[in-house]
Design an enzyme around this catalytic site. Structure first.
Site, PDB file in Angstrom:
ATOM      1  N   GLU A  18      -1.374  11.158  -7.292  1.00  0.00           N
ATOM      2  CA  GLU A  18      -0.057  11.308  -6.662  1.00  0.00           C
ATOM      3  C   GLU A  18       0.668  12.507  -7.259  1.00  0.00           C
ATOM      4  O   GLU A  18       0.785  12.610  -8.480  1.00  0.00           O
ATOM      5  CB  GLU A  18       0.761  10.027  -6.909  1.00  0.00           C
ATOM      6  CG  GLU A  18       2.195  10.140  -6.424  1.00  0.00           C
ATOM      7  CD  GLU A  18       2.989   8.865  -6.666  1.00  0.00           C
ATOM      8  OE1 GLU A  18       2.539   7.780  -6.283  1.00  0.00           O
ATOM      9  OE2 GLU A  18       4.085   8.982  -7.256  1.00  0.00           O
TER      10      GLU A  18
ATOM     11  N   LYS B  10       5.961  -7.475   3.159  1.00  0.00           N
ATOM     12  CA  LYS B  10       5.480  -6.137   3.544  1.00  0.00           C
ATOM     13  C   LYS B  10       4.048  -6.227   4.084  1.00  0.00           C
ATOM     14  O   LYS B  10       3.685  -5.548   5.034  1.00  0.00           O
ATOM     15  CB  LYS B  10       5.529  -5.182   2.339  1.00  0.00           C
ATOM     16  CG  LYS B  10       6.927  -4.962   1.791  1.00  0.00           C
ATOM     17  CD  LYS B  10       7.010  -3.784   0.848  1.00  0.00           C
ATOM     18  CE  LYS B  10       6.940  -4.173  -0.597  1.00  0.00           C
ATOM     19  NZ  LYS B  10       7.361  -3.088  -1.512  1.00  0.00           N
TER      20      LYS B  10
HETATM   21  P1  FAD Z   1      11.332  -3.022  -1.215  1.00  0.00           P
HETATM   22  O1  FAD Z   1       9.978  -3.553  -1.000  1.00  0.00           O
HETATM   23  O2  FAD Z   1      12.238  -2.935  -0.046  1.00  0.00           O
HETATM   24  O3  FAD Z   1      12.006  -3.893  -2.364  1.00  0.00           O
HETATM   25  C1  FAD Z   1      13.242  -3.501  -2.951  1.00  0.00           C
HETATM   26  C2  FAD Z   1      13.918  -4.719  -3.551  1.00  0.00           C
HETATM   27  O4  FAD Z   1      14.358  -5.579  -2.522  1.00  0.00           O
HETATM   28  C3  FAD Z   1      12.990  -5.586  -4.418  1.00  0.00           C
HETATM   29  O5  FAD Z   1      13.746  -6.109  -5.477  1.00  0.00           O
HETATM   30  C4  FAD Z   1      12.538  -6.691  -3.483  1.00  0.00           C
HETATM   31  O6  FAD Z   1      12.197  -7.883  -4.183  1.00  0.00           O
HETATM   32  C5  FAD Z   1      13.788  -6.861  -2.630  1.00  0.00           C
HETATM   33  N1  FAD Z   1      13.501  -7.295  -1.250  1.00  0.00           N
HETATM   34  C6  FAD Z   1      12.530  -6.816  -0.438  1.00  0.00           C
HETATM   35  N2  FAD Z   1      12.609  -7.412   0.766  1.00  0.00           N
HETATM   36  C7  FAD Z   1      13.651  -8.262   0.717  1.00  0.00           C
HETATM   37  C8  FAD Z   1      14.255  -9.157   1.636  1.00  0.00           C
HETATM   38  N3  FAD Z   1      13.800  -9.272   2.904  1.00  0.00           N
HETATM   39  N4  FAD Z   1      15.333  -9.873   1.243  1.00  0.00           N
HETATM   40  C9  FAD Z   1      15.823  -9.755  -0.033  1.00  0.00           C
HETATM   41  N5  FAD Z   1      15.287  -8.928  -0.952  1.00  0.00           N
HETATM   42  C10 FAD Z   1      14.235  -8.191  -0.576  1.00  0.00           C
HETATM   43  N6  FAD Z   1      10.565   6.313  -4.534  1.00  0.00           N
HETATM   44  C11 FAD Z   1      10.888   7.445  -3.863  1.00  0.00           C
HETATM   45  O7  FAD Z   1      12.079   7.745  -3.705  1.00  0.00           O
HETATM   46  N7  FAD Z   1       9.922   8.268  -3.356  1.00  0.00           N
HETATM   47  C12 FAD Z   1       8.597   8.008  -3.490  1.00  0.00           C
HETATM   48  O8  FAD Z   1       7.758   8.778  -3.012  1.00  0.00           O
HETATM   49  C13 FAD Z   1       8.218   6.831  -4.190  1.00  0.00           C
HETATM   50  N8  FAD Z   1       6.920   6.503  -4.359  1.00  0.00           N
HETATM   51  C14 FAD Z   1       6.585   5.305  -4.956  1.00  0.00           C
HETATM   52  C15 FAD Z   1       5.239   4.942  -5.037  1.00  0.00           C
HETATM   53  C16 FAD Z   1       4.881   3.719  -5.587  1.00  0.00           C
HETATM   54  C17 FAD Z   1       3.411   3.343  -5.634  1.00  0.00           C
HETATM   55  C18 FAD Z   1       5.870   2.852  -6.105  1.00  0.00           C
HETATM   56  C19 FAD Z   1       5.474   1.532  -6.740  1.00  0.00           C
HETATM   57  C20 FAD Z   1       7.215   3.223  -6.068  1.00  0.00           C
HETATM   58  C21 FAD Z   1       7.596   4.443  -5.478  1.00  0.00           C
HETATM   59  N9  FAD Z   1       8.926   4.819  -5.350  1.00  0.00           N
HETATM   60  C22 FAD Z   1       9.260   5.984  -4.696  1.00  0.00           C
HETATM   61  C23 FAD Z   1       9.995   4.007  -5.935  1.00  0.00           C
HETATM   62  C24 FAD Z   1      10.604   3.001  -4.919  1.00  0.00           C
HETATM   63  O9  FAD Z   1      11.224   3.682  -3.853  1.00  0.00           O
HETATM   64  C25 FAD Z   1      11.638   2.171  -5.681  1.00  0.00           C
HETATM   65  O10 FAD Z   1      11.016   1.393  -6.661  1.00  0.00           O
HETATM   66  C26 FAD Z   1      12.581   1.332  -4.834  1.00  0.00           C
HETATM   67  O11 FAD Z   1      13.625   0.849  -5.693  1.00  0.00           O
HETATM   68  C27 FAD Z   1      11.937   0.110  -4.176  1.00  0.00           C
HETATM   69  O12 FAD Z   1      11.089   0.484  -3.197  1.00  0.00           O
HETATM   70  P2  FAD Z   1      10.152  -0.620  -2.453  1.00  0.00           P
HETATM   71  O13 FAD Z   1       9.475   0.090  -1.363  1.00  0.00           O
HETATM   72  O14 FAD Z   1       9.334  -1.342  -3.429  1.00  0.00           O
HETATM   73  O15 FAD Z   1      11.316  -1.574  -1.868  1.00  0.00           O
END
Ligand code: FAD
Length: 318
Positions: free
Chosen positions: A18, A199
């Site tokens: 990455e 997801k």
């Molecule tokens: P989500 O899956 O939406 O989760 C966010 C929070 O909401 C979690 O606490 C989850 O438990 C909670 N949640 C989810 N769904 C619900 C629901 N329906 N109701 C209530 N709560 C819920 N960030 C960037 O800006 N750019 C990048 O390119 C990037 N790449 C990444 C790559 C990887 C492999 C990882 C692990 C992280 C990356 N991140 C990146 C960081 C990421 O954007 C952050 O960690 C962000 O805070 C959460 O993203 P997520 O997609 O996991 O969110």
């Protein structure tokens, strides 16, 4: 080729890399040279992170404030295009909900399809600098699960629809993020894993984990995911430490633990740059070898602009 197909057809673990798009001002050639050392390992694909736009308020001569867009990094789509123009490698752009509407994301998907890119990692992104909690953009998605649903409902171009095997085929293969030490906003790991399952249920094909420094944390996480019925591949994410500062900045930025032994070793060597580099690299090599011996499908490396330690790890492990 879709990552899901690569995962299904691989007979041994492979490295997944990455990179972060360059800051404005860096040239295309500088970017391509910076990733050249990775190309010697013929990676199956390169992930490119995405970064939300930020805004700042500037005071005008009349005392009022005006809002200005700050876009510090080159976009993930542009970086993917640059990489594919030089190297014969798939690229996997990250797409984030933060700071964008669902319509803008759909337009992004059209652009990716136009370029022949059919892999995406779908993420929520974080709050803006200075903002306490994440707030979705009006007309945008709240959670990554909603983004996955949005990407799943993408129909693709007329040509794609005409040529696909069945009407249930999807254009994009989707990866999502998982948190072995729980996402910092989640009440507990079980709730977070249930949200991860949303997801997968929405259509994610595989999971890449946040970095971790103790493999037990990953094995426990995979066990818990399997217990709730998450069956897709879970690719472990690793990052080698290389400076003393990181033992405080990384836990703060990513809400995770650094094991006591690693912290002690780094602290004992804190004034010796070379020793710190060696400790971090060796630790990561050991983690990677152990993960491979446990049958992981791939190991994802957060390269963060560093190639020397990553290439050393790749030489030792793959
Ligand atoms: P989500 O899956 O939406 O989760 C966010 C929070 O909401 C979690 O606490 C989850 O438990 C909670 N949640 C989810 N769904 C619900 C629901 N329906 N109701 C209530 N709560 C819920 N960030 C960037 O800006 N750019 C990048 O390119 C990037 N790449 C990444 C790559 C990887 C492999 C990882 C692990 C992280 C990356 N991140 C990146 C960081 C990421 O954007 C952050 O960690 C962000 O805070 C959460 O993203 P997520 O997609 O996991 O969110």
């Amino acid at each position: 080729m879709k990552i899901s197909e690569i995962l299904a057809s691989s007979t041994k673990a492979y490295p997944s890399l990455e990179i972060v798009p360059p800051l404005r001002g860096m040239t295309k050639n500088e970017l391509l040279e910076s990733i050249a050392p990775f190309m010697e390992f013929s990676p199956k694909y390169i992930n490119v992170t995405s970064h939300r736009d930020e805004f700042e308020f500037r005071e005008e001569a009349d005392g009022t404030f005006s809002r200005h867009l700050i876009r510090n990094r080159i976009s993930e789509t542009t970086v993917c295009t640059a990489i594919m123009s030089k190297y014969d490698v798939e690229t996997v752009p990250h797409i984030i909900c933060a700071g964008t509407t669902a319509e803008e994301i759909e337009s992004k998907l059209d652009n990716l399809e136009f370029l022949g890119i059919n892999n995406i990692v779908a993420l929520r992104g974080d709050s803006m600098t200075g903002e306490k909690r994440f707030s979705p953009t009006p007309g945008g998605y709240r959670y990554a699960s909603e983004l996955v649903e949005g990407i799943r409902s993408y129909q693709g171009s007329a040509t794609y629809r005409r040529n696909r095997n069945t009407v249930t085929d999807h254009y994009f293969c989707i990866g999502v993020g998982g948190y072995p030490e729980k996402h910092f906003e989640a009440a507990n790991i079980e709730t977070d894993i249930n949200n991860l399952k949303r997801k997968v249920d929405a259509g994610a094909d595989y999971i890449i984990t946040q970095m971790f420094f103790d493999n037990k944390v990953y094995y426990d996480f995979v066990g818990k995911c399997r217990e709730v019925g998450i069956t897709v591949p879970i690719i472990p994410g690793l990052k080698p430490l290389s400076t003393f500062r990181q033992i405080s900045t990384i836990p703060e930025a990513f809400s995770l633990d650094i094991p006591v032994d690693l912290t002690k070793e780094m602290t004992n060597a804190k004034d010796n740059k070379e020793a710190l580099y060696r400790i971090g690299t060796e630790w990561c090599i050991n983690q990677c070898k152990d993960l491979i011996s446990h049958g992981v499908p791939a190991v994802h490396f957060y390269t963060m602009g560093k190639s020397q330690n990553i290439t050393e790890i790749l030489k030792n492990c793959f």
